[in-house]
Design an enzyme around this catalytic site. Sequence first.
Site, mmCIF file in Angstrom:
data_model
loop_
_atom_site.group_PDB
_atom_site.id
_atom_site.type_symbol
_atom_site.label_atom_id
_atom_site.label_comp_id
_atom_site.label_asym_id
_atom_site.label_seq_id
_atom_site.Cartn_x
_atom_site.Cartn_y
_atom_site.Cartn_z
ATOM 1 N N LEU A 42 0.828 -1.208 0.000
ATOM 2 C CA LEU A 42 0.000 0.000 0.000
ATOM 3 C C LEU A 42 0.856 1.248 0.000
ATOM 4 O O LEU A 42 0.580 2.199 -0.708
ATOM 5 C CB LEU A 42 -0.887 0.025 1.246
ATOM 6 C CG LEU A 42 -1.987 -1.008 1.343
ATOM 7 C CD1 LEU A 42 -2.689 -0.868 2.673
ATOM 8 C CD2 LEU A 42 -2.975 -0.870 0.198
ATOM 9 N N GLN A 44 5.022 2.891 1.083
ATOM 10 C CA GLN A 44 6.328 2.778 1.703
ATOM 11 C C GLN A 44 6.483 4.045 2.525
ATOM 12 O O GLN A 44 6.797 5.111 2.007
ATOM 13 C CB GLN A 44 7.433 2.664 0.657
ATOM 14 C CG GLN A 44 8.776 2.465 1.311
ATOM 15 C CD GLN A 44 9.901 2.311 0.295
ATOM 16 O OE1 GLN A 44 9.748 2.619 -0.871
ATOM 17 N NE2 GLN A 44 11.036 1.850 0.766
ATOM 18 N N GLY A 45 6.177 3.917 3.794
ATOM 19 C CA GLY A 45 6.306 5.063 4.674
ATOM 20 C C GLY A 45 7.763 5.283 4.999
ATOM 21 O O GLY A 45 8.637 4.621 4.457
ATOM 22 N N ALA A 46 7.987 6.222 5.901
ATOM 23 C CA ALA A 46 9.367 6.509 6.258
ATOM 24 C C ALA A 46 9.991 5.318 6.980
ATOM 25 O O ALA A 46 11.172 5.042 6.832
ATOM 26 C CB ALA A 46 9.433 7.741 7.128
ATOM 27 N N GLU A 47 9.192 4.613 7.752
ATOM 28 C CA GLU A 47 9.760 3.541 8.558
ATOM 29 C C GLU A 47 9.287 2.175 8.170
ATOM 30 O O GLU A 47 9.978 1.201 8.378
ATOM 31 C CB GLU A 47 9.321 3.694 10.021
ATOM 32 C CG GLU A 47 9.466 5.030 10.553
ATOM 33 C CD GLU A 47 9.406 4.968 12.051
ATOM 34 O OE1 GLU A 47 9.520 3.872 12.616
ATOM 35 O OE2 GLU A 47 9.233 6.024 12.640
ATOM 36 N N ALA A 48 8.060 2.111 7.684
ATOM 37 C CA ALA A 48 7.479 0.792 7.500
ATOM 38 C C ALA A 48 6.969 0.605 6.085
ATOM 39 O O ALA A 48 6.630 1.556 5.394
ATOM 40 C CB ALA A 48 6.334 0.597 8.488
ATOM 41 N N LYS A 65 2.083 -4.038 8.987
ATOM 42 C CA LYS A 65 3.050 -2.956 9.014
ATOM 43 C C LYS A 65 4.393 -3.571 9.348
ATOM 44 O O LYS A 65 4.625 -4.004 10.464
ATOM 45 C CB LYS A 65 2.625 -1.965 10.100
ATOM 46 C CG LYS A 65 2.875 -0.550 9.696
ATOM 47 C CD LYS A 65 2.431 0.408 10.747
ATOM 48 C CE LYS A 65 3.325 1.621 10.653
ATOM 49 N NZ LYS A 65 2.976 2.651 11.586
ATOM 50 N N ASP A 176 3.192 12.184 14.734
ATOM 51 C CA ASP A 176 3.402 12.447 13.300
ATOM 52 C C ASP A 176 2.059 12.746 12.653
ATOM 53 O O ASP A 176 1.630 12.083 11.720
ATOM 54 C CB ASP A 176 4.075 11.245 12.630
ATOM 55 C CG ASP A 176 4.485 11.542 11.191
ATOM 56 O OD1 ASP A 176 4.552 12.730 10.832
ATOM 57 O OD2 ASP A 176 4.732 10.593 10.428
#
Lengths: 278, 353
Positions: A42, A44-48, A65, A176
């Site tokens: 879904l 690609q976040g900053a961490e996950a 996640k 955040d």
Amino acid sequence: MAHSVAEPVPTIAPLSPPSPPPTDRPLHTLPAPFTTSNLQLLAQGAEALVYKTTFLTPNTPCVVKYRPPKPYRHPILDKRLTKARLLAEARVLVRAGREGVSVPRVLGADWEGGWLVLSWVGGGSVRQVLDGWAERVKRGEQKAEQALMDGEILDLMRRIGRCVGRLHDIGISHGDLTTSNIMLQSPSQESGPQPPLGGEITLIDFGLASHITPNSADEEGAVDLYVLERAFAATHPAAEPLFQEVLKAYSESWKGAKSVMKRLEDVRLRGRKRSMLG
Amino acid sequence: MIAIGLEGSANKIGIGLISHPHPSKPPIVLANLRHTYNSPPGEGFLPKETAIHHRTWVVRLIKQAVKQAGVKIEDIDCICYTKGPGMFAPLQSVALAARTIALLWGKPLVGVNHCVGHIEMGRAITLANNPVVLYVSGGNTQVIAYSSNRYRIFGETLDIAIGNCIDRFARTLMIPNDPFPGYNVEQLAKHGKNLVDIPYAVKGMDASFTGILAAAEVLAKSIGENVPEDKRLKNEGGEFITKEDLCFSLQETIFAMLVEITERAMAHVGATQVLVVGGVGSNVRLQQMMGLMARDRGGSVFATDERFCIDNGIMIAHAGLLEWGTGVVTELEDSWCTQRFRTDEVYVGWRDD
């Protein structure tokens, strides 16, 4: 100061770009019990890496996640941060859900493997709504003043304000709080291009959330609002006035809101303080 | 079009000449000279001494730069100087020099935002089109992205700048200031191998560095030969923690924080390119970490070398010339300078994307 010659930095040759670094992406492999089949990436976040899949039964949609090890981070630091953040996120979600804030439910977690399974949130993000709104204003379909008078979007802003207020009231800061992390959940569970403005507001991505202690309540709350304010301002310059409506509703939503709002002024100034040195 | 740029917002005075032959052609650097004021170990540079340094050097640097560039005075179109942000006394002495040559040569002045200078220089050198910009220096820590004719600040430090943190960390450990503290920390860090716990403070897209200094004071007192053995800091295997280990731990921790906030901004705006500018941007370990992050996002990192990364006159000349091209001129009576000048205050008229 006693050097007698200037550092020579003579360059007469035209500027040329450096050779680009390699861009071949490694494939992340998810730890068991997940496999790459039946997974849909879904975001690609900053961490996950956030995947949609099913959990326990084939028709229970869920979100996995996965926090892959960060290759740039020292392994010890990486493990420490992953474990601390994953556990903090799970604990905060459980608590927020119990206190009646709409958040995803925690279905499973493994902090060594770095994964967390959450219930599926349908609909779309407030960011999508604002992008659509800003686009319409830009195209001139709606004048900015008219668009601001639009009752539906103002009502949405108020509900966002109250939702954030409720979260702070139960002693949780999001950490955040950007517009991408506020979802509008439609009853039908389907994600269309434009989420319905009347949908239920659900907060997601509690990766940086924390429990607030009484003496940091104002600070943490104010930083949440500041991050949200800047997300409004940075992504949608035309939408800055909408944020005023969020703040108004927030300040009326819980008893601690007044002092958080006061602190927000300090946080704004402090953020701005950084213009001092070159 | 040819511009001369005068930069002196911190402890470096830089004079540069640049030529923009045509909008479709890359700019040509004609001269790029710099002189650095170094304070003794254990001390920072103070405004007064730094200003005296700049005043001592400005005339001969301008003469030398013009001579090296091989241009006639009448070929120069405008005089660009750093309007801010920076330390006031050094800024002022360089602004005075800019005004003087503007009157002497009869040329228009252009006041330039130091941060925008870094960004434009970085874009020109690396040809990165629309990257997320990480601006890290002795006085600034900002994550910037372009949107609607402004360089908007997405994340920044909540207290002190990263370079300031490194400098003061170095000072605590009595690491020399020559050529600059960050360089010496970087060299020492290459020999470090034990990771010591240092506060890691990220809030959304912002970061905080003051806690690290408090931790450094404590750590500095528990390493070194002259500390009793039972009080010295050891790793799990019983080996003593060294100065090198502390430098290594500092870099690993604070750069991880920078990479994280940059990655968050990239995820938010959907960018894959990242450009690192500013003095700290010349740190190879930071570039390497940023590269690993960008690679995992399917993008790449652009970094410049110390000629253009560290404060220089060229970047001021380049950004000033871009601004001058849009018709912006700083009148003599407006040619002041300021300590406070936000990156997003500048109208970026030369970009239309």
